[in-house]
Motif scaffolding. Structure first.
Motif, PDB file in Angstrom:
ATOM      1  N   LEU A  25       0.840  -1.203   0.000  1.00 43.37           N
ATOM      2  CA  LEU A  25       0.000   0.000   0.000  1.00 43.37           C
ATOM      3  C   LEU A  25       0.868   1.243   0.000  1.00 43.37           C
ATOM      4  N   ARG A 315      -7.038  -2.166   1.880  1.00 44.39           N
ATOM      5  CA  ARG A 315      -7.706  -1.025   2.518  1.00 44.39           C
ATOM      6  C   ARG A 315      -8.168  -1.273   3.955  1.00 44.39           C
ATOM      7  N   ILE A 318      -5.447  -0.439   6.232  1.00 45.86           N
ATOM      8  CA  ILE A 318      -5.141   0.993   6.408  1.00 45.86           C
ATOM      9  C   ILE A 318      -6.028   1.533   7.525  1.00 45.86           C
ATOM     10  N   TYR A 336     -12.978   1.753   5.631  1.00 45.74           N
ATOM     11  CA  TYR A 336     -11.915   2.522   4.978  1.00 45.74           C
ATOM     12  C   TYR A 336     -12.492   3.725   4.239  1.00 45.74           C
ATOM     13  N   ASP A 338     -10.836   7.170   1.669  1.00 43.88           N
ATOM     14  CA  ASP A 338      -9.615   7.742   1.087  1.00 43.88           C
ATOM     15  C   ASP A 338      -9.014   8.851   1.957  1.00 43.88           C
TER      16      ASP A 338
END
Ligand code: FNR
Length: 345
Positions: A25, A315, A318, A336, A338
């Motif tokens: 990532l 994702r 993250i 998740y 952005d």
């Protein structure tokens, strides 16, 4: 589901604590000189319970850069920076591979002052993600001698990764970047030993695999591939022949695994006869890593159905540094978004 939490033996050198992998990532958070930071070490360290972490894509030389602040593995300072990351992961009993990257034509002189290089002088439409106002220039076609030099630089980056304490490397041959640009007809119009036929179009990828394997041993080398063109690339039905050939050749070599490069594994490709993951399973005999919009539950079903052996999670990892603990306890995950890319949680 229990199977996912059991140890998984990749080969004589590597047994993973479980079947989860952290997908590579890109986070664009390296420091000056594209050196990994303490914050990056802490970020990876928090995820060390995952069976195998694949680092964010890491450039093998300056003109391999396509996004701001992506880390490198070609300078002494970068190797020192990565030592902090690998130590943080190892201190918690984890394992980490470095993803080796050259973006080829998905680059810009803005980063390194040079015209980007690629198999052929074919530019990419559109603008740079995360740099929306920059459009891609037409690259310069690599000379044969320069291709040999690149192969050696992948091998050197792999050696640097081992010096930095990584457990191995994943060669980034996916997602429309340099190696993938040789493997697809839309970006490879060469008429020499690197173009036209499946054998020639596979040559660069196989030379990189062979050079990296010779340097650090195939047990510690993974390869990411996108037989279905979906990012920075147009598909072509003739690409099928290239990947049939490439995967047949990979079956004769030692690799830790092959990892599909895709964002959503429900995508199908006419010329692959369906999902790219199913195509890889059919063609490749070794360990296969699935990825692309899977939850732990859907991954467990796919592994039970023998569609692949390991699952890479992107994702959700993250958004949830404690992903594994949450899944184990059936606790809900943080969704998740952005906007989370702005910070290393
Ligand atoms: C990615 N992906 C990616 N892939 C890769 O090979 N190298 C990389 O550096 C990156 N960087 C990256 C950054 C970000 C922000 C995203 C969202 C994705 C693709 C990634 O490894 C994975 O294939 C996809 O995210 C699909 O998996 P998930 O997220 O659905 O589990």
């Amino acid at each position: 589901m229990d199977t996912l939490f059991q140890p998984y033996r990749l080969n004589a050198s590597l047994t993973l604590a479980n079947r989860f992998m952290m997908a590579p990532l890109t986070r664009c958070m390296a420091g000056p000189g594209l050196v990994p930071t303490e914050q990056m070490a802490a970020y990876y360290g928090r995820r060390a319970d995952i069976g195998l972490i694949i680092s964010e894509a890491t450039i093998i030389r300056p003109d391999g850069q396509g996004y701001p602040n992506t880390p490198g593995l070609y300078s002494a300072e970068q190797i020192e920076g990565w030592k902090k990351v690998t130590s943080a992961v190892h201190a918690k009993g984890g394992k980490i591979f470095a993803q080796l990257w050259h973006v080829g034509r998905v680059s810009h002189s803005f980063f390194h002052g040079q015209q980007p290089v690629a198999p052929s002088a074919i530019g990419l439409e559109g603008t740079l993600p995360r740099m929306r106002d920059l459009s891609y220039p037409v690259p310069r076609a690599l000379e044969v001698a320069e291709i040999a030099e690149l192969v050696e630089q992948y091998a050197q980056a792999a050696a640097n990764a081992m010096e930095a304490g990584f457990d191995g490397v994943e060669i980034h041959g996916a997602n429309g970047y340099l190696i993938d640009q040789f493997l697809h007809h839309a970006s490879n119009l060469r008429d020499d030993q690197y173009g036209q036929t499946p054998e020639n179009m596979s040559r660069f990828a196989l030379d990189v695999v062979d050079a990296v394997n010779a340097r650090i041993g195939g047990d510690r080398v993974g390869l990411r591939l996108s037989p279905g063109a979906y990012a920075h690339m147009e598909g072509d039905t003739r690409d099928r022949g290239v990947f049939d050939y490439l995967l047949g050749e990979l079956n004769k070599r030692t690799l830790a695994y092959v990892h599909l490069g895709i964002f959503d594994d429900s995508l199908t490709f006419d010329y692959l006869g369906g999902r790219a993951s199913d195509y890889l399973r059919e063609q490749y005999d070794g360990h296969l890593v699935g990825v692309g919009n899977y939850s732990a539950e859907t991954a467990a079903e796919a592994i039970k159905a023998d569609r692949f052996d390991l699952i890479a999670i992107g994702r959700p990892l993250i958004a949830n540094p404690d992903y594994l603990a949450r899944v184990k306890k059936s606790e809900p995950l943080v969704p998740y978004s952005d906007t989370m890319l702005a910070e290393l949680v």
